[in-house]
Design a protein around this motif. Structure first.
Motif, PDB file in Angstrom:
ATOM      1  N   PRO A  16       0.802  -1.234   0.000  1.00 26.92           N
ATOM      2  CA  PRO A  16       0.000   0.000   0.000  1.00 26.92           C
ATOM      3  C   PRO A  16       0.834   1.284   0.000  1.00 26.92           C
ATOM      4  CG  PRO A  16      -0.815  -1.523   1.662  1.00 26.92           C
ATOM      5  CD  PRO A  16       0.463  -2.104   1.122  1.00 26.92           C
ATOM      6  N   ASP A  17       2.077   1.211   0.436  1.00 25.83           N
ATOM      7  CA  ASP A  17       2.941   2.388   0.459  1.00 25.83           C
ATOM      8  C   ASP A  17       3.671   2.614  -0.864  1.00 25.83           C
ATOM      9  OD1 ASP A  17       2.243   2.997   3.082  1.00 25.83           O
ATOM     10  OD2 ASP A  17       3.768   1.628   3.879  1.00 25.83           O
ATOM     11  N   THR A  18       3.472   1.728  -1.813  1.00 28.96           N
ATOM     12  CA  THR A  18       4.124   1.822  -3.118  1.00 28.96           C
ATOM     13  C   THR A  18       3.256   2.615  -4.081  1.00 28.96           C
ATOM     14  OG1 THR A  18       5.113  -0.358  -2.797  1.00 28.96           O
ATOM     15  CG2 THR A  18       5.023   0.445  -5.050  1.00 28.96           C
ATOM     16  N   ASP A  19       3.894   3.445  -4.911  1.00 32.12           N
ATOM     17  CA  ASP A  19       3.158   4.132  -5.965  1.00 32.12           C
ATOM     18  C   ASP A  19       2.707   3.080  -6.973  1.00 32.12           C
ATOM     19  OD1 ASP A  19       3.450   6.670  -4.934  1.00 32.12           O
ATOM     20  OD2 ASP A  19       5.291   7.067  -6.048  1.00 32.12           O
ATOM     21  N   PHE A  20       1.433   3.004  -7.222  1.00 32.48           N
ATOM     22  CA  PHE A  20       0.870   2.032  -8.157  1.00 32.48           C
ATOM     23  C   PHE A  20      -0.195   2.778  -8.946  1.00 32.48           C
ATOM     24  CE2 PHE A  20      -1.746  -1.735  -9.290  1.00 32.48           C
ATOM     25  CZ  PHE A  20      -0.749  -2.533  -9.824  1.00 32.48           C
ATOM     26  N   THR A  21       0.152   3.153 -10.149  1.00 33.12           N
ATOM     27  CA  THR A  21      -0.714   3.996 -10.964  1.00 33.12           C
ATOM     28  C   THR A  21      -1.792   3.170 -11.672  1.00 33.12           C
ATOM     29  OG1 THR A  21       0.643   3.740 -12.942  1.00 33.12           O
ATOM     30  CG2 THR A  21       1.254   5.533 -11.417  1.00 33.12           C
ATOM     31  N   ALA A  22      -2.735   3.884 -12.272  1.00 34.17           N
ATOM     32  CA  ALA A  22      -3.759   3.210 -13.078  1.00 34.17           C
ATOM     33  C   ALA A  22      -3.102   2.449 -14.221  1.00 34.17           C
ATOM     34  CB  ALA A  22      -4.765   4.229 -13.609  1.00 34.17           C
ATOM     35  N   ARG A  23      -2.053   3.007 -14.786  1.00 38.11           N
ATOM     36  CA  ARG A  23      -1.321   2.312 -15.861  1.00 38.11           C
ATOM     37  C   ARG A  23      -0.701   1.023 -15.333  1.00 38.11           C
ATOM     38  NH1 ARG A  23       1.044   2.835 -20.826  1.00 38.11           N
ATOM     39  NH2 ARG A  23       3.112   1.938 -21.058  1.00 38.11           N
ATOM     40  N   ASP A  24      -0.097   1.072 -14.154  1.00 38.49           N
ATOM     41  CA  ASP A  24       0.473  -0.138 -13.543  1.00 38.49           C
ATOM     42  C   ASP A  24      -0.611  -1.199 -13.371  1.00 38.49           C
ATOM     43  OD1 ASP A  24       3.012   1.075 -13.274  1.00 38.49           O
ATOM     44  OD2 ASP A  24       2.504   1.841 -11.279  1.00 38.49           O
ATOM     45  N   PHE A  25      -1.770  -0.772 -12.862  1.00 41.13           N
ATOM     46  CA  PHE A  25      -2.887  -1.689 -12.688  1.00 41.13           C
ATOM     47  C   PHE A  25      -3.267  -2.327 -14.015  1.00 41.13           C
ATOM     48  CE2 PHE A  25      -7.459  -2.300 -13.209  1.00 41.13           C
ATOM     49  CZ  PHE A  25      -7.670  -3.330 -12.299  1.00 41.13           C
ATOM     50  N   CYS A  26      -3.391  -1.506 -15.049  1.00 44.11           N
ATOM     51  CA  CYS A  26      -3.792  -2.015 -16.365  1.00 44.11           C
ATOM     52  C   CYS A  26      -2.821  -3.062 -16.882  1.00 44.11           C
ATOM     53  CB  CYS A  26      -3.913  -0.871 -17.365  1.00 44.11           C
ATOM     54  SG  CYS A  26      -5.275   0.251 -17.016  1.00 44.11           S
ATOM     55  N   LEU A  27      -1.539  -2.802 -16.758  1.00 49.81           N
ATOM     56  CA  LEU A  27      -0.535  -3.754 -17.245  1.00 49.81           C
ATOM     57  C   LEU A  27      -0.613  -5.071 -16.479  1.00 49.81           C
ATOM     58  CD1 LEU A  27       2.443  -1.282 -17.751  1.00 49.81           C
ATOM     59  CD2 LEU A  27       0.998  -2.315 -19.520  1.00 49.81           C
ATOM     60  N   HIS A  28      -0.760  -5.007 -15.170  1.00 47.45           N
ATOM     61  CA  HIS A  28      -0.878  -6.223 -14.364  1.00 47.45           C
ATOM     62  C   HIS A  28      -2.202  -6.945 -14.653  1.00 47.45           C
ATOM     63  CE1 HIS A  28       2.416  -4.428 -12.081  1.00 47.45           C
ATOM     64  NE2 HIS A  28       2.611  -5.625 -11.553  1.00 47.45           N
ATOM     65  N   ALA A  29      -3.283  -6.183 -14.741  1.00 51.40           N
ATOM     66  CA  ALA A  29      -4.601  -6.771 -14.985  1.00 51.40           C
ATOM     67  C   ALA A  29      -4.654  -7.463 -16.339  1.00 51.40           C
ATOM     68  CB  ALA A  29      -5.685  -5.704 -14.893  1.00 51.40           C
ATOM     69  N   LEU A  30      -4.086  -6.838 -17.363  1.00 51.41           N
ATOM     70  CA  LEU A  30      -4.111  -7.442 -18.691  1.00 51.41           C
ATOM     71  C   LEU A  30      -3.344  -8.757 -18.736  1.00 51.41           C
ATOM     72  CD1 LEU A  30      -3.826  -4.275 -20.927  1.00 51.41           C
ATOM     73  CD2 LEU A  30      -5.781  -5.827 -20.756  1.00 51.41           C
ATOM     74  N   LYS A  31      -2.244  -8.846 -18.002  1.00 51.47           N
ATOM     75  CA  LYS A  31      -1.500 -10.117 -17.931  1.00 51.47           C
ATOM     76  C   LYS A  31      -2.361 -11.194 -17.279  1.00 51.47           C
ATOM     77  CE  LYS A  31       3.143  -8.203 -17.714  1.00 51.47           C
ATOM     78  NZ  LYS A  31       4.317  -7.982 -16.872  1.00 51.47           N
ATOM     79  N   SER A  49     -10.663   0.801  -7.538  1.00 52.36           N
ATOM     80  CA  SER A  49     -10.972   2.173  -7.897  1.00 52.36           C
ATOM     81  C   SER A  49     -11.619   2.238  -9.276  1.00 52.36           C
ATOM     82  CB  SER A  49      -9.676   2.990  -7.899  1.00 52.36           C
ATOM     83  OG  SER A  49      -9.874   4.227  -8.525  1.00 52.36           O
ATOM     84  N   ASN A  50     -12.687   3.029  -9.385  1.00 51.57           N
ATOM     85  CA  ASN A  50     -13.295   3.233 -10.705  1.00 51.57           C
ATOM     86  C   ASN A  50     -12.293   3.815 -11.679  1.00 51.57           C
ATOM     87  OD1 ASN A  50     -15.777   2.206 -10.031  1.00 51.57           O
ATOM     88  ND2 ASN A  50     -16.684   4.195  -9.586  1.00 51.57           N
ATOM     89  N   LEU A  51     -11.378   4.641 -11.184  1.00 52.23           N
ATOM     90  CA  LEU A  51     -10.346   5.231 -12.029  1.00 52.23           C
ATOM     91  C   LEU A  51      -9.532   4.146 -12.712  1.00 52.23           C
ATOM     92  CD1 LEU A  51      -8.586   7.729 -12.933  1.00 52.23           C
ATOM     93  CD2 LEU A  51      -7.205   7.230 -10.914  1.00 52.23           C
ATOM     94  N   TYR A  52      -9.154   3.128 -11.963  1.00 53.78           N
ATOM     95  CA  TYR A  52      -8.332   2.049 -12.511  1.00 53.78           C
ATOM     96  C   TYR A  52      -9.115   1.207 -13.511  1.00 53.78           C
ATOM     97  CZ  TYR A  52      -4.543   2.813  -9.147  1.00 53.78           C
ATOM     98  OH  TYR A  52      -3.500   3.333  -8.439  1.00 53.78           O
ATOM     99  N   VAL A  53     -10.333   0.849 -13.167  1.00 59.39           N
ATOM    100  CA  VAL A  53     -11.153   0.030 -14.071  1.00 59.39           C
ATOM    101  C   VAL A  53     -11.486   0.821 -15.330  1.00 59.39           C
ATOM    102  CG1 VAL A  53     -13.339  -1.195 -14.337  1.00 59.39           C
ATOM    103  CG2 VAL A  53     -12.072  -1.364 -12.185  1.00 59.39           C
ATOM    104  N   GLU A  54     -11.790   2.090 -15.173  1.00 61.10           N
ATOM    105  CA  GLU A  54     -12.069   2.933 -16.342  1.00 61.10           C
ATOM    106  C   GLU A  54     -10.848   3.037 -17.241  1.00 61.10           C
ATOM    107  OE1 GLU A  54     -13.357   7.500 -17.394  1.00 61.10           O
ATOM    108  OE2 GLU A  54     -14.047   6.632 -15.508  1.00 61.10           O
ATOM    109  N   ALA A  55      -9.676   3.176 -16.670  1.00 64.03           N
ATOM    110  CA  ALA A  55      -8.447   3.231 -17.470  1.00 64.03           C
ATOM    111  C   ALA A  55      -8.263   1.927 -18.252  1.00 64.03           C
ATOM    112  CB  ALA A  55      -7.239   3.492 -16.577  1.00 64.03           C
TER     113      ALA A  55
END
Length: 81
Positions: A16-31, A49-55
């Motif tokens: 939780p203390d790590t920067d994890f952007t919506a882009r990071d989420f997308c790359l991990h989620a797509l894998k 987050s809706n932001l992450y799912v929307e991205a």
């Protein structure tokens, strides 16, 4: 991670203390989604987050809607004050 026989992905993988952007989420989620689809199963993207799912879904760079047949369900929850 396994919860009542249902595999969960990306849950508890990021500090939780790590920067994890919506882009990071997308790359991990797509894998994870690709792995699930290749195994003949249906991925379900839920929570977070809706932001992450929307991205993931709307960002043209990831081409999510062109790659996958999708069904979107939304539910807004509100906590009483």
């Amino acid at each position: 991670m396994d919860r009542r026989g249902v595999a969960h992905h990306l849950l508890g993988e990021v500090d939780p203390d790590t920067d994890f952007t919506a882009r990071d989420f997308c790359l991990h989620a797509l894998k994870a989604i690709d792995m699930i689809v290749r195994s003949g199963k249906v991925p379900i993207v839920i929570g977070g987050s809706n932001l992450y799912v929307e991205a993931l879904v709307e960002e043209h760079f990831f081409k999510f809607k062109r790659q996958y047949d999708c069904c979107f369900l939304g539910r807004m929850l509100c906590c009483p004050f």
